[in-house]
Design a protein around this motif. Sequence first.
Motif, short mmCIF file in Angstrom:
data_model
loop_
_atom_site.label_atom_id
_atom_site.label_comp_id
_atom_site.label_asym_id
_atom_site.label_seq_id
_atom_site.Cartn_x
_atom_site.Cartn_y
_atom_site.Cartn_z
N SER A 105 -16.91 9.42 16.59
CA SER A 105 -18.22 8.95 17.07
C SER A 105 -18.36 7.44 17.19
O SER A 105 -19.44 6.96 17.52
N VAL A 106 -17.31 6.67 16.94
CA VAL A 106 -17.38 5.21 17.10
C VAL A 106 -16.97 4.85 18.53
O VAL A 106 -15.86 5.15 18.97
N LYS A 107 -17.87 4.21 19.26
CA LYS A 107 -17.63 3.92 20.67
C LYS A 107 -16.73 2.69 20.84
O LYS A 107 -16.70 1.79 20.00
N THR A 108 -16.01 2.67 21.95
CA THR A 108 -15.11 1.54 22.23
C THR A 108 -15.89 0.23 22.29
O THR A 108 -15.41 -0.81 21.82
N ARG A 109 -17.07 0.27 22.85
CA ARG A 109 -17.87 -0.96 23.00
C ARG A 109 -18.22 -1.56 21.64
O ARG A 109 -18.27 -2.79 21.48
N ALA A 110 -18.44 -0.71 20.64
CA ALA A 110 -18.78 -1.20 19.30
C ALA A 110 -17.63 -2.03 18.72
O ALA A 110 -17.86 -3.06 18.09
N ILE A 111 -16.40 -1.59 18.96
CA ILE A 111 -15.23 -2.33 18.46
C ILE A 111 -15.02 -3.59 19.28
O ILE A 111 -14.75 -4.67 18.74
N GLU A 112 -15.17 -3.49 20.58
CA GLU A 112 -15.04 -4.67 21.45
C GLU A 112 -16.03 -5.76 21.04
O GLU A 112 -15.68 -6.94 20.98
N ASP A 113 -17.27 -5.35 20.76
CA ASP A 113 -18.29 -6.32 20.40
C ASP A 113 -18.00 -6.99 19.06
O ASP A 113 -18.30 -8.17 18.87
N GLU A 114 -17.41 -6.24 18.11
CA GLU A 114 -17.05 -6.83 16.82
C GLU A 114 -15.96 -7.88 16.97
O GLU A 114 -15.96 -8.91 16.30
N VAL A 115 -14.99 -7.60 17.85
CA VAL A 115 -13.90 -8.56 18.06
C VAL A 115 -14.39 -9.75 18.88
O VAL A 115 -13.92 -10.88 18.72
N ASP A 116 -15.37 -9.50 19.76
CA ASP A 116 -15.97 -10.56 20.56
C ASP A 116 -14.94 -11.21 21.48
O ASP A 116 -14.78 -12.43 21.53
N GLY A 117 -14.22 -10.36 22.20
CA GLY A 117 -13.23 -10.87 23.15
C GLY A 117 -12.73 -9.72 23.99
O GLY A 117 -13.11 -8.57 23.80
N GLU A 118 -11.84 -10.02 24.93
CA GLU A 118 -11.34 -8.99 25.83
C GLU A 118 -10.19 -8.23 25.17
O GLU A 118 -9.04 -8.30 25.61
N VAL A 119 -10.50 -7.49 24.13
CA VAL A 119 -9.49 -6.73 23.40
C VAL A 119 -9.40 -5.32 23.99
O VAL A 119 -10.42 -4.71 24.35
N ALA A 120 -8.18 -4.81 24.10
CA ALA A 120 -7.96 -3.46 24.63
C ALA A 120 -8.24 -2.45 23.53
O ALA A 120 -7.57 -2.44 22.50
N VAL A 121 -9.23 -1.59 23.75
CA VAL A 121 -9.63 -0.59 22.76
C VAL A 121 -9.57 0.80 23.39
O VAL A 121 -10.14 1.02 24.47
N ILE A 122 -8.88 1.71 22.73
CA ILE A 122 -8.84 3.11 23.15
C ILE A 122 -9.42 3.95 22.02
O ILE A 122 -9.10 3.74 20.85
N ARG A 123 -10.27 4.88 22.38
CA ARG A 123 -10.85 5.81 21.41
C ARG A 123 -10.13 7.15 21.53
O ARG A 123 -9.90 7.64 22.63
N ALA A 124 -9.74 7.70 20.39
CA ALA A 124 -8.99 8.96 20.38
C ALA A 124 -9.69 9.99 19.52
O ALA A 124 -10.32 9.65 18.52
N MET A 125 -9.57 11.24 19.90
CA MET A 125 -10.06 12.34 19.08
C MET A 125 -8.93 13.36 18.96
O MET A 125 -8.79 14.27 19.78
N PRO A 126 -8.07 13.22 17.94
CA PRO A 126 -7.04 14.23 17.69
C PRO A 126 -7.63 15.37 16.86
O PRO A 126 -8.79 15.28 16.42
N ASN A 127 -6.90 16.44 16.66
CA ASN A 127 -7.39 17.51 15.78
C ASN A 127 -6.32 17.92 14.77
O ASN A 127 -5.17 17.51 14.85
#
Length: 275
Positions: A105-127
Amino acid sequence: MSLNGHKDLRVALLGTGKMGGILVQGFLRAGLLQPEQIFATVAHEARAESLSKQLGVAVTTNNLEAAREANVILLGVKPLQIADVVREIKPGIAAGTLVISFAASVKTRAIEDEVDGEVAVIRAMPNTPSMVGAGIAALCRGRFVSDAQMEIAQKIFATVGRTVVVDEKHMDAVTGLSGSGPAFLYIIIEALAEAGVNVGLPRDVATLLAAQTTFGSAKMVLETGAHPALLKDEVTTPGGCTVDGILELEAGGLRITLLKAVKRATERARELAGG
């Protein structure tokens, strides 16, 4: 970041819990990475020592140090810990680093905003079937992910099963279907086994029959590409016993109950994501 033999990959796995351990074992078993290419972290020193012996890779309690060693960072901590961990490792995120989060449930934008830069973020949902190499991981890309980085993420999760790429708007539905789905299927397998016992089979035989039948049916869908309804019809001969069983399932509302279960799990995932 080259994919040539994967020798240049250096992966930090921050928060090496159950899924993290499964991934490390998958990397090594598949030959994607060598032990010296993996830097794992946990919260406690004693756990780090025991896990290092168990997995055969370096395990520490220092997230920033591990992040500085890596060009791919996997975030396996709990959702509520993500913001704090990202702030902690921010000085160690170099240009071109790929960050992959499998915190629900953690969105990519939330991580991007914390880093505050053009960081490549991928969200995954494995099982959890990833534990036996039969998982499915849904991946969605953030705003700054290249095709090559997406390919890396797919290769990482392919070590423990299959992958599918979706838009982020679908990730809560993925959580409700394939994330929660194994629990729903275990209930079905358990019920089928109980039914087998009820009609006279030994419990171990009934459980094996139920589990292997479920596995084989899933494999038929995956390998034939046929619609499940068509495969169902191939089993259901006119006037046979299967059609009577299907009528009982429909009368009991199995189809609509499963639909509602996935829908409710999806709604809960959306609530947790703040959406």
